[in-house]
Motif scaffolding. Structure first.
Motif, short mmCIF file in Angstrom:
data_model
loop_
_atom_site.label_atom_id
_atom_site.label_comp_id
_atom_site.label_asym_id
_atom_site.label_seq_id
_atom_site.Cartn_x
_atom_site.Cartn_y
_atom_site.Cartn_z
N TYR A 1 0.81 -1.12 -0.14
CA TYR A 1 0.02 -0.02 0.10
C TYR A 1 0.77 1.18 0.05
CZ TYR A 1 -3.35 -3.43 1.57
OH TYR A 1 -4.25 -4.58 1.66
N ALA A 2 1.07 1.81 -1.36
CA ALA A 2 2.02 2.81 -1.51
C ALA A 2 1.32 4.16 -0.65
CB ALA A 2 2.43 3.25 -2.69
N GLU A 3 0.10 4.17 -0.55
CA GLU A 3 -0.68 5.27 -0.26
C GLU A 3 -1.24 5.16 1.23
OE1 GLU A 3 -0.96 8.17 -1.68
OE2 GLU A 3 0.03 7.33 -3.67
N GLY A 4 -0.82 4.13 2.05
CA GLY A 4 -1.31 3.87 3.32
C GLY A 4 -2.03 2.73 3.29
N ASP A 5 -1.89 1.90 4.36
CA ASP A 5 -2.97 0.77 4.66
C ASP A 5 -4.29 1.11 4.63
OD1 ASP A 5 -4.01 -1.75 5.65
OD2 ASP A 5 -2.21 -2.11 6.71
N PRO A 6 -5.16 0.69 3.92
CA PRO A 6 -6.68 0.94 4.02
C PRO A 6 -7.21 0.49 5.26
CG PRO A 6 -6.21 -0.71 2.28
CD PRO A 6 -5.03 -0.17 2.75
N ARG A 7 -6.64 -0.74 5.65
CA ARG A 7 -7.26 -1.18 6.88
C ARG A 7 -7.18 -0.41 8.22
NH1 ARG A 7 -4.00 -6.57 6.75
NH2 ARG A 7 -2.57 -4.89 6.50
N ALA A 8 -5.98 0.12 8.28
CA ALA A 8 -5.62 1.12 9.37
C ALA A 8 -6.71 2.28 9.22
CB ALA A 8 -4.09 1.52 9.21
N ARG A 9 -6.65 3.12 8.04
CA ARG A 9 -7.54 4.07 7.82
C ARG A 9 -8.84 3.87 8.29
NH1 ARG A 9 -4.85 4.74 2.90
NH2 ARG A 9 -6.67 3.93 1.53
N ALA A 10 -9.60 2.65 7.91
CA ALA A 10 -11.00 2.31 8.37
C ALA A 10 -11.15 2.38 9.79
CB ALA A 10 -11.28 0.99 7.74
N LEU A 11 -10.11 1.93 10.44
CA LEU A 11 -10.08 1.84 11.89
C LEU A 11 -9.70 3.24 12.47
CD1 LEU A 11 -8.69 -1.60 12.87
CD2 LEU A 11 -11.23 -0.98 13.09
N LEU A 12 -8.89 3.83 12.00
CA LEU A 12 -8.25 5.06 12.70
C LEU A 12 -9.39 6.29 12.58
CD1 LEU A 12 -4.58 5.32 11.51
CD2 LEU A 12 -5.73 4.55 13.70
N GLU A 13 -10.15 6.16 11.57
CA GLU A 13 -11.36 7.16 11.64
C GLU A 13 -12.23 7.30 12.64
OE1 GLU A 13 -13.02 6.09 7.86
OE2 GLU A 13 -11.36 7.12 6.55
N LEU A 14 -12.30 5.85 13.29
CA LEU A 14 -13.25 5.80 14.33
C LEU A 14 -12.63 5.76 15.66
CD1 LEU A 14 -15.23 2.76 12.84
CD2 LEU A 14 -15.81 5.08 12.64
N LEU A 15 -11.45 6.01 15.87
CA LEU A 15 -10.75 5.98 16.79
C LEU A 15 -10.10 7.43 17.33
CD1 LEU A 15 -8.56 2.64 16.44
CD2 LEU A 15 -10.31 3.00 18.23
N PRO A 16 -10.22 7.53 18.69
CA PRO A 16 -9.76 8.91 19.10
C PRO A 16 -8.07 9.06 18.96
CG PRO A 16 -9.99 7.59 21.00
CD PRO A 16 -10.45 6.85 19.81
N GLU A 17 -7.59 10.33 18.83
CA GLU A 17 -6.38 10.56 18.93
C GLU A 17 -5.75 10.53 20.28
OE1 GLU A 17 -5.03 14.31 17.19
OE2 GLU A 17 -5.76 13.73 15.20
N LEU A 18 -4.62 9.72 20.50
CA LEU A 18 -3.93 9.49 21.86
C LEU A 18 -2.76 9.71 21.60
CD1 LEU A 18 -5.43 6.19 23.17
CD2 LEU A 18 -6.27 8.34 23.87
N GLN A 19 -1.98 10.08 22.76
CA GLN A 19 -0.35 10.50 22.73
C GLN A 19 0.33 9.14 23.50
OE1 GLN A 19 1.01 12.27 20.98
NE2 GLN A 19 -0.28 13.97 20.64
N PRO A 20 1.31 8.72 23.10
CA PRO A 20 2.33 9.56 22.14
C PRO A 20 2.00 8.75 20.52
CG PRO A 20 3.37 7.44 23.00
CD PRO A 20 2.07 7.45 23.84
N HIS A 21 0.96 8.22 20.74
CA HIS A 21 0.53 7.41 19.14
C HIS A 21 0.44 8.79 17.97
CE1 HIS A 21 -0.86 4.68 22.05
NE2 HIS A 21 -0.82 3.74 21.25
N THR A 22 -0.32 9.58 18.23
CA THR A 22 -0.27 10.86 17.17
C THR A 22 0.84 11.28 16.94
OG1 THR A 22 -2.46 11.31 18.06
CG2 THR A 22 -1.56 12.94 16.78
#
Length: 430
Positions: free
Chosen positions: A336-357
């Motif tokens: 996935y040159a433009e990023g893992d679509p599976r990750a995007r699908a989950l990250l859209e539904l998850l909050p931003e946390l540190q230090p992950h962000t």
């Protein structure tokens, strides 16, 4: 970095610009506009390196065979899943779209070519029986012997359960497809029950309950066995972890993990089953590959990166990791040159946390890598205070459906997988 400039690409390929552009137009090399200068294009590193290995547009048979065992060239034909144009497809259907409503059992129906609802009914019945048996054993066992005999984590529990089945289950070859599908559902239920029995359920504060072996495991089994007889695996996980609010995300994560082309664990599964080994033995072969940090063990590696970021800051943590020469866990994927679509699908539904962000920002800035599914599973676990083993359990239980699908497909192929080695050692003595 994932992308190269034209000058860098031409230097690696040692060709004229026209040849580079021709390969782009033929779809052999991916290209995109440079965000800093839209008049300029960037070229995908992996495609450039793959083309560089070619000699005058043709490759010797030995080179073709060797590269077939590495990234870039398919090893075996399969009708199950593919990553194409930035999408993951299960039998031609978009996995991201399926994850919006489907359960893992629905995906098993699709990949195993079973009737709708067949896997759900079979796995639920087997899981209930396994949970009842495990609860009885946990209640009656002596505390000292019980805690010493139980595996310490979900990895050990899965290995043990699959090994015990592998020692007694019938070989896979020459058996009716319907019979094998029923056995596949039972294998999935076995692994589910084993891995769900180990993590200690967190209490309402998010802290793990005291690990009094018999009491903790009995509580987990009772939570699992209290599920309705038609409960999905995601529902049982939410019950076992006492996180009902996370059930929808658990369901989505399991669906997104169900299959992913011919990865290392799937190939190991197919090799084992190609010998006629049982479905459980094939899944065991795949499961053992998850002990490595480059596959299922990536979430544990990412946890180390998170710990380093908390102590030293995200920037220094990423810099130090890259400086060690190890792949950056939780980021980047060659498919996935433009990023893992599976990750995007989950990250859209998850909050931003540190230090992950901050780690995500530093990984892109320093290495040009975007979050992958391992990052998303770890963030999911952190956001909902799931057990430490949760990312691994979601990976393994989801992927078990794919392993079994490939095992069933390999049985139909009825062909031994036996690659040849290209000998590069010393010549025979004279």
């Amino acid at each position: 970095m994932v992308w190269m400039t034209a000058a860098e690409a031409l230097n690696v390929l040692n060709v004229r610009p026209q040849t580079l552009y021709a390969n782009v137009s033929r779809g052999k090399i991916r290209a995109k506009s440079d965000a800093d200068d839209p008049r300029r294009s960037l070229y995908h590193r992996d495609d450039i390196l793959r083309m560089a290995k070619r000699s005058n547009g043709r490759r010797k048979i030995e080179t073709v065979s060797a590269q077939a065992m590495q990234w870039g060239d398919p090893v075996l034909p399969s009708a199950l899943s593919t990553a194409a144009d930035g999408r993951l497809l299960y039998r031609g259907r978009d996995a991201i779209t399926l994850s919006e409503t489907a359960t893992l059992e629905d995906i098993a129906d699709l990949l195993w070519q079973a009737e709708a609802g067949q896997v759900q009914a079979a796995t639920a019945a087997a899981a209930n029986a396994a949970a009842e048996a495990a609860t009885t054993a946990a209640i009656t066992a002596a505390p000292a012997s019980a805690t010493s005999a139980l595996p310490a984590n979900a990895l050990g529990a899965g290995l043990l359960a699959l090994a015990l089945r592998s020692a007694t289950d019938a070989p896979s070859l020459g058996r009716p497809a319907a019979e094998l599908r029923a056995e596949a559902a039972d294998v999935l239920a076995t692994l589910t029950a084993a891995m769900m029995a180990v993590p200690t359920p967190p209490d309402n504060s998010g802290r793990a309950a005291p690990t009094d072996g018999k009491r903790a495991n009995t509580g987990a089994h009772q939570a699992i066995s209290s599920a309705p007889s038609t409960a999905s695996i995601s529902h049982r996980l939410a019950l076992a972890w006492q996180r009902p609010a996370a059930e929808d995300l658990l369901r989505r994560a399991l669906v997104l993990m169900a299959d992913h082309e011919l990865n290392a664990s799937t190939f190991a599964t197919r090799v084992a089953v190609s010998t006629g080994a049982s479905l459980a033995a094939g899944v065991l072969a795949g499961f053992t590959t998850l002990t490595g940090p480059l596959h299922g063990g990536a979430s544990a590696e990412f946890a180390q990166l998170v710990a380093s970021a908390r102590q030293h800051g995200a920037g220094p943590a990423v810099q130090a990791w890259l400086g060690s020469g190890r792949p950056l866990p939780g980021f980047g994927h060659k498919l996935y040159a433009e990023g893992d679509p599976r990750a995007r699908a989950l990250l859209e539904l998850l909050p931003e946390l540190q230090p992950h962000t901050n780690l995500a920002a530093e990984a892109e800035a320093q290495a040009g890598e975007l979050p992958n599914i391992d990052f998303a599973l770890t963030l999911l676990a952190a956001a909902h205070e799931l057990p430490d083993d949760a990312p691994f359990i979601l990976f393994a239980l989801g992927r078990c459906v794919g392993w079994l699908a490939h095992a069933l497909e390999q049985v139909q192929a009825n062909r031994l997988i036996r690659p040849r080695a290209r000998y590069v050692g010393p010549s025979a003595g004279t």
